[in-house]
Design an enzyme around this catalytic site. Structure first.
Site, PDB file in Angstrom:
ATOM      1  CE  LYS A  41      -0.298  -0.109   5.056  1.00 24.37           C
ATOM      2  NZ  LYS A  41      -1.091  -0.612   6.201  1.00 24.37           N
ATOM      3  NE  ARG A 139      -6.779   0.751  11.592  1.00 21.96           N
ATOM      4  CZ  ARG A 139      -5.621   0.598  10.981  1.00 21.96           C
ATOM      5  NH1 ARG A 139      -4.726   1.580  11.009  1.00 21.96           N
ATOM      6  NH2 ARG A 139      -5.307  -0.505  10.364  1.00 21.96           N
ATOM      7  CE1 TYR A 271      14.646  31.724   6.319  1.00 21.51           C
ATOM      8  CE2 TYR A 271      14.696  29.350   5.945  1.00 21.51           C
ATOM      9  CZ  TYR A 271      14.579  30.643   5.453  1.00 21.51           C
ATOM     10  OH  TYR A 271      14.400  30.839   4.120  1.00 21.51           O
ATOM     11  CG  MET A 319      11.096  24.311   0.596  1.00 20.27           C
ATOM     12  SD  MET A 319      10.129  25.575  -0.240  1.00 20.27           S
ATOM     13  CE  MET A 319       8.966  26.050   1.013  1.00 20.27           C
TER      14      MET A 319
HETATM   15  C1  LIG Z   1      -0.446  -1.641   6.919  1.00 19.74           C
HETATM   16  C2  LIG Z   1      -1.131  -2.840   7.413  1.00 19.74           C
HETATM   17  C3  LIG Z   1      -0.423  -4.030   7.597  1.00 19.74           C
HETATM   18  C4  LIG Z   1       1.080  -4.118   7.483  1.00 19.74           C
HETATM   19  O1  LIG Z   1       1.656  -3.738   8.709  1.00 19.74           O
HETATM   20  P1  LIG Z   1       3.234  -3.623   8.895  1.00 19.74           P
HETATM   21  O2  LIG Z   1       3.373  -3.152  10.303  1.00 19.74           O
HETATM   22  O3  LIG Z   1       3.704  -2.605   7.928  1.00 19.74           O
HETATM   23  O4  LIG Z   1       3.811  -4.954   8.652  1.00 19.74           O
HETATM   24  C5  LIG Z   1      -1.146  -5.161   7.928  1.00 19.74           C
HETATM   25  N1  LIG Z   1      -2.473  -5.110   8.098  1.00 19.74           N
HETATM   26  C6  LIG Z   1      -3.186  -3.977   7.951  1.00 19.74           C
HETATM   27  C7  LIG Z   1      -4.652  -3.994   8.157  1.00 19.74           C
HETATM   28  C8  LIG Z   1      -2.531  -2.792   7.626  1.00 19.74           C
HETATM   29  O5  LIG Z   1      -3.230  -1.666   7.502  1.00 19.74           O
END
Ligand SMILES: *Cc1c(COP(=O)(O)O)cnc(C)c1O
Length: 379
Positions: A41, A139, A271, A319
């Site tokens: 993802k 969640r 800065y 930046m």
């Molecule tokens: C992102 C995610 C994972 C992967 O978790 P990692 O800690 O990156 O291994 C697994 N299950 C769900 C539902 C996630 O959102």
């Protein structure tokens, strides 16, 4: 849209063989019969969706997991036919497209099951999906008590196949967590009940990287499709996660000094003049800043590597520029000298979690930021 203008003084490399080595290290910890859904993802946590997915499939992962179904569409358009878990599932109006792409949404609402079944029937197919169960993450997901009834209803939908339950740990990777064990027990209990009722749910999973790294294994389902993300990229799932897993940071970020100049004692840097030189020193200008995804919170905290030695950041990260202290280096470096911001140089290394820590964030977030801001070169 005009092409984005990239920073010509920065190079972001992704070492695909490091990702392959991390997969092998994680596989050694899989329980018997365990399979891997590689989590790609968010553009593979900034490492690049399609190149990373291809390499992981070549290394034998059984499935991929994305957050949203359009990411699955990109994988299909790249010719990838492997199972793709869509962890945010889909909304009812998206069901037809998700079914036509042969994606496996993780469903948290009964209405989505009906929509998937109807879409599949219309296309003369069987829709595959999983159910998201909240065993204590607080969640997304169904309450465990809702699941048996929903599976009974789904059994009446011949165009729908539910292949597993997905649950997610709130404290995965933390050896001190007692909650992980409770979540594991809840999922195991639910799965046992459902198996007694004749449901196989063979692709069920509880663990991400964190659940895999921290023994004891928090309950069932050992032989499921474990959703592994951050560990593949060499990051740690939790500050307290065991470091002995041997995972390697897959990203490398380098630049070069564009100026080296003396700074007299009492001189302020950048800065707000948040750093004042306590003695005469030498300052190097690195043409990388927060617009490149480098964390601004690393101001006066982080280091970069020059000539194989750590060079502390002085003053605020800007930046497009960050100043580092070179006063301890002999011979003094010159403009053009390489700088490593993430990765190793000589015997020194800065890993993803170190840089993220200086930046007040986690490796997941830093990797996404770097990947979003920069083109990637694959090794
Ligand atoms: C992102 C995610 C994972 C992967 O978790 P990692 O800690 O990156 O291994 C697994 N299950 C769900 C539902 C996630 O959102």
């Amino acid at each position: 849209m005009p092409e984005p203008v990239n920073n010509p003084y920065l190079r972001l490399e992704v070492d695909l063989s490091a990702i392959a080595a991390n997969l092998a290290a994680l596989r050694r910890r899989l329980p018997a019969g365990g399979r891997v859904a590689a989590v790609v993802k968010a553009d593979a946590y900034g490492h690049g969706l399609v190149p990373v997915a291809r390499r992981l499939l070549a290394e034998g992962v059984e499935a991929l997991a994305v957050a949203t179904w359009p990411e699955g569409r990109v994988l299909r358009a790249a010719g990838i036919a492997a199972p793709v878990l869509v962890m945010l599932g889909c909304q009812p109006h998206e069901a037809a497209e998700v079914v036509s792409l042969d994606l496996t949404p993780v469903v948290a609402r009964p209405a989505c099951l009906q929509a998937l079944a109807a879409a599949a029937a219309g296309q003369g197919k069987t829709a595959r999906c999983q159910l998201k169960v909240d065993t204590g993450m607080g969640r997304l997901g169904l309450a465990p008590a809702e699941v048996p009834g929903l599976l009974r209803q789904a059994a009446a939908l011949p165009s729908l196949e539910i292949t597993g339950l997905v649950s997610h740990l709130a404290e995965g990777g933390d050896p001190a967590s007692r909650h992980a064990g409770r979540q594991g027990a809840r999922l195991a209990g639910l799965l046992a009940e459902l198996r007694d009722q004749g449901h196989r749910l063979a692709d069920s999973s509880l663990c991400g990287t964190g659940g895999l790294l921290v023994p004891p294994w928090p309950g069932e389902p050992a032989a499921g499709l474990h959703r592994l993300g951050i560990g593949l990229y060499g990051g740690r799932p939790h500050d307290n996660a065991p470091a002995e897993a041997g995972l390697i940071t897959a990203m490398r970020l380098t630049s070069r000094l564009i100026q080296v100049r003396p700074l007299a004692a009492g001189g302020g840097v950048s800065y707000g003049r948040t750093w004042i030189a306590p003695r005469d020193t030498l300052l190097g200008a690195v043409p990388v800043g927060y617009s490149d995804g480098y964390p601004r919170a690393a101001s006066n905290r982080g280091v970069m590597l020059v000539a194989g030695r750590p060079a502390p950041i002085r003053g605020r990260v800007c930046m497009n520029l960050t100043m580092i202290d070179l006063g301890h280096l002999d011979p003094p470096p010159r403009a053009g000298e390489p700088v490593v911001l993430l990765g190793s140089q000589g015997s020194q290394a800065i890993d993803l979690d170190q840089l993220a820590g200086w930046g007040g964030t986690i490796g997941y977030d830093l990797a996404c930021s770097l990947g979003r801001a920069n083109p990637r070169h694959y090794l």
